[in-house]
Design a protein around this motif. Structure first.
Motif, PDB file in Angstrom:
ATOM      1  N   GLY A  43     -21.530 -32.187   8.514  1.00 29.25           N
ATOM      2  CA  GLY A  43     -21.012 -30.836   8.658  1.00 29.25           C
ATOM      3  C   GLY A  43     -21.801 -29.961   9.612  1.00 29.25           C
ATOM      4  N   ILE A  44     -22.751 -30.540  10.335  1.00 32.38           N
ATOM      5  CA  ILE A  44     -23.641 -29.766  11.199  1.00 32.38           C
ATOM      6  C   ILE A  44     -23.541 -30.214  12.657  1.00 32.38           C
ATOM      7  CG2 ILE A  44     -26.072 -29.177  11.670  1.00 32.38           C
ATOM      8  CD1 ILE A  44     -26.617 -29.565   8.700  1.00 32.38           C
ATOM      9  N   HIS A  45     -23.365 -31.511  12.879  1.00 29.86           N
ATOM     10  CA  HIS A  45     -23.498 -32.054  14.219  1.00 29.86           C
ATOM     11  C   HIS A  45     -22.191 -32.665  14.731  1.00 29.86           C
ATOM     12  CE1 HIS A  45     -27.706 -32.215  12.676  1.00 29.86           C
ATOM     13  NE2 HIS A  45     -27.967 -31.766  13.889  1.00 29.86           N
ATOM     14  N   ALA A  46     -22.122 -32.760  16.060  1.00 27.67           N
ATOM     15  CA  ALA A  46     -21.055 -33.487  16.744  1.00 27.67           C
ATOM     16  C   ALA A  46     -21.701 -34.451  17.736  1.00 27.67           C
ATOM     17  CB  ALA A  46     -20.125 -32.524  17.476  1.00 27.67           C
ATOM     18  N   SER A  47     -21.059 -35.579  17.965  1.00 24.78           N
ATOM     19  CA  SER A  47     -21.563 -36.537  18.940  1.00 24.78           C
ATOM     20  C   SER A  47     -21.100 -36.142  20.339  1.00 24.78           C
ATOM     21  CB  SER A  47     -21.049 -37.936  18.607  1.00 24.78           C
ATOM     22  OG  SER A  47     -19.621 -37.965  18.736  1.00 24.78           O
ATOM     23  N   THR A  48     -21.597 -36.843  21.339  1.00 19.33           N
ATOM     24  CA  THR A  48     -21.168 -36.589  22.718  1.00 19.33           C
ATOM     25  C   THR A  48     -19.667 -36.806  22.851  1.00 19.33           C
ATOM     26  OG1 THR A  48     -23.330 -37.313  23.531  1.00 19.33           O
ATOM     27  CG2 THR A  48     -21.535 -37.219  25.135  1.00 19.33           C
ATOM     28  N   GLU A  49     -19.163 -37.859  22.213  1.00 14.55           N
ATOM     29  CA  GLU A  49     -17.726 -38.145  22.277  1.00 14.55           C
ATOM     30  C   GLU A  49     -16.909 -37.026  21.641  1.00 14.55           C
ATOM     31  OE1 GLU A  49     -20.038 -41.764  22.832  1.00 14.55           O
ATOM     32  OE2 GLU A  49     -20.077 -40.221  21.270  1.00 14.55           O
ATOM     33  N   MET A  50     -17.394 -36.495  20.542  1.00 13.42           N
ATOM     34  CA  MET A  50     -16.694 -35.394  19.875  1.00 13.42           C
ATOM     35  C   MET A  50     -16.731 -34.125  20.715  1.00 13.42           C
ATOM     36  SD  MET A  50     -18.118 -36.190  16.032  1.00 13.42           S
ATOM     37  CE  MET A  50     -17.130 -35.020  15.116  1.00 13.42           C
ATOM     38  N   ALA A  51     -17.866 -33.888  21.376  1.00 20.03           N
ATOM     39  CA  ALA A  51     -17.968 -32.721  22.256  1.00 20.03           C
ATOM     40  C   ALA A  51     -16.982 -32.834  23.413  1.00 20.03           C
ATOM     41  CB  ALA A  51     -19.395 -32.589  22.784  1.00 20.03           C
ATOM     42  N   ALA A  52     -16.888 -34.034  23.996  1.00 24.13           N
ATOM     43  CA  ALA A  52     -15.953 -34.246  25.100  1.00 24.13           C
ATOM     44  C   ALA A  52     -14.516 -34.070  24.628  1.00 24.13           C
ATOM     45  CB  ALA A  52     -16.152 -35.643  25.688  1.00 24.13           C
ATOM     46  N   ALA A  53     -14.202 -34.556  23.419  1.00 25.24           N
ATOM     47  CA  ALA A  53     -12.847 -34.426  22.885  1.00 25.24           C
ATOM     48  C   ALA A  53     -12.502 -32.960  22.627  1.00 25.24           C
ATOM     49  CB  ALA A  53     -12.715 -35.237  21.600  1.00 25.24           C
ATOM     50  N   TYR A  54     -13.466 -32.200  22.111  1.00 21.84           N
ATOM     51  CA  TYR A  54     -13.200 -30.780  21.845  1.00 21.84           C
ATOM     52  C   TYR A  54     -12.859 -30.044  23.138  1.00 21.84           C
ATOM     53  CZ  TYR A  54     -13.819 -25.915  20.535  1.00 21.84           C
ATOM     54  OH  TYR A  54     -13.614 -24.559  20.350  1.00 21.84           O
ATOM     55  N   TYR A  55     -13.634 -30.285  24.190  1.00 21.68           N
ATOM     56  CA  TYR A  55     -13.409 -29.581  25.454  1.00 21.68           C
ATOM     57  C   TYR A  55     -12.394 -30.278  26.363  1.00 21.68           C
ATOM     58  CZ  TYR A  55     -17.132 -26.328  24.330  1.00 21.68           C
ATOM     59  OH  TYR A  55     -17.884 -25.335  23.724  1.00 21.68           O
ATOM     60  N   GLU A  56     -11.855 -31.418  25.879  1.00 29.72           N
ATOM     61  CA  GLU A  56     -10.795 -32.141  26.595  1.00 29.72           C
ATOM     62  C   GLU A  56     -11.226 -32.531  28.004  1.00 29.72           C
ATOM     63  OE1 GLU A  56      -7.256 -29.771  26.298  1.00 29.72           O
ATOM     64  OE2 GLU A  56      -7.342 -29.676  24.102  1.00 29.72           O
ATOM     65  N   VAL A  57     -12.431 -33.090  28.077  1.00 26.36           N
ATOM     66  CA  VAL A  57     -12.953 -33.605  29.343  1.00 26.36           C
ATOM     67  C   VAL A  57     -13.503 -35.002  29.088  1.00 26.36           C
ATOM     68  CG1 VAL A  57     -13.534 -31.327  30.265  1.00 26.36           C
ATOM     69  CG2 VAL A  57     -15.244 -32.590  28.923  1.00 26.36           C
ATOM     70  N   GLY A  58     -13.800 -35.699  30.177  1.00 29.62           N
ATOM     71  CA  GLY A  58     -14.380 -37.023  30.041  1.00 29.62           C
ATOM     72  C   GLY A  58     -15.837 -36.981  29.631  1.00 29.62           C
ATOM     73  N   ASP A  60     -18.240 -38.562  30.974  1.00 33.59           N
ATOM     74  CA  ASP A  60     -19.076 -38.455  32.166  1.00 33.59           C
ATOM     75  C   ASP A  60     -19.256 -36.995  32.597  1.00 33.59           C
ATOM     76  OD1 ASP A  60     -19.461 -41.160  32.285  1.00 33.59           O
ATOM     77  OD2 ASP A  60     -17.901 -41.537  33.771  1.00 33.59           O
ATOM     78  N   THR A  61     -18.220 -36.177  32.393  1.00 30.53           N
ATOM     79  CA  THR A  61     -18.324 -34.756  32.732  1.00 30.53           C
ATOM     80  C   THR A  61     -19.364 -34.083  31.843  1.00 30.53           C
ATOM     81  OG1 THR A  61     -16.015 -34.667  33.440  1.00 30.53           O
ATOM     82  CG2 THR A  61     -17.063 -32.575  32.891  1.00 30.53           C
TER      83      THR A  61
END
Length: 286
Positions: A43-58, A60-61
């Motif tokens: 309930g505290i953290h997000a992974s890199t993949e989750m961050a990319a999914a939230y902002y709808e970018v790849g 690598d971006t």
């Protein structure tokens, strides 16, 4: 009655100004207003993949933004787990006894602050642009709603933000070395990594030192506590001691920004600065 100003259109000011980013970094509630936010089971953290999914970018971006802004993102809660820390986190985030990160040797995690910081910096994301619009509009409303004579304590002001507002002319290394000598525990490179090298910070790195450190700093209420009950995170300035700490550091020889004056023999006027969505009073040399 407060009249809300038209929406702020130049959201790129946040990508260009670290000071502006620091002033709005506490508004993590904006993330949920723009889009549903998914976090890991803790309930505290997000992974890199989750961050990319939230902002709808790849991915690598996201990695490109991290490469250019690693220090700032780290100061706002981004961190990488390896070795024992990663094994502990895997156990803590198991779902029905099944680990989420099988075969992963390192894991980058984002707190809400780090996710918001990422949105302040991403230029290739429509979601990030919406986040920046919300942040700037909220900041504008706060400046209109709070009258100059009001003093609302700053909440969760990190030492990094504190330096940017009050001591930005002091070299970063000089500022941190002073805090580590006088106020905060210095456990840099005191813990061994998987190869046995002393390259990891101790579990209490950045916590307040007893006595002088406790007087001006505290641990935030929302710190992550690991499986062994150890609070993991850095200290923040006590909300009611911001101005006292400014005066103390000036007395100890640090050079404050030009608008700060603590010379007792000179008259001083009370002025204010909006930091992290709150007004802080300080003394301006007359």
């Amino acid at each position: 009655m407060v009249t809300i100003a038209p929406p702020v259109s130049n959201e790129l000011i946040l990508t260009e100004s670290r000071t502006m980013r620091a002033q709005t970094i506490e508004r993590t509630d904006v993330l949920d207003k723009v889009k549903a936010l998914s976090l890991l089971p803790d309930g505290i953290h997000a992974s890199t993949e989750m961050a990319a999914a939230y902002y709808e970018v790849g991915i690598d971006t996201v990695k490109s933004v991290i490469l250019r802004n690693r220090e700032e993102l780290t100061s706002n809660g981004m961190h990488v787990l390896r070795g024992t820390d990663l094994r502990e986190f895997k156990r803590e985030t198991e779902v029905h006894g099944e680990p989420l990160f099988v075969g992963v040797n390192s894991l980058r995690l984002f707190t809400r602050r780090a996710l918001l910081n990422l949105g302040q910096l991403l230029t290739e994301s429509d979601v990030a642009r919406q986040v920046r619009h919300y942040l700037l509009n909220a900041e504008q409303v706060v400046r209109q709603e709070i009258q100059p004579h009001q003093a609302v304590p700053a909440r969760h002001m990190t030492p990094t933000t504190f330096r940017q507002v009050y001591f930005s002319d002091v070299p970063e290394k000089v500022f941190w070395d002073h805090l580590y000598r006088e106020y905060l525990l210095d456990q840099r490179n005191t813990r061994r990594d998987a190869l046995g090298n002393l390259s990891k910070d101790g579990y209490r790195h950045g916590h307040p030192r007893s006595g002088k450190g406790d007087k001006y700093f505290m641990l935030p209420e929302d710190m992550w506590v690991d499986a062994y009950g150890r609070p993991r995170g850095r200290a923040v300035v006590r909300p009611d001691r911001v101005r006292d700490l400014v005066e103390q550091l000036i007395a100890e020889g640090l050079r404050a920004n030009p608008f700060i004056s603590c010379t007792p023999s000179r008259p001083a006027l009370t002025s204010s600065e909006v930091v992290d969505g709150h007004v802080i009073q300080f003394r301006r040399g007359a």
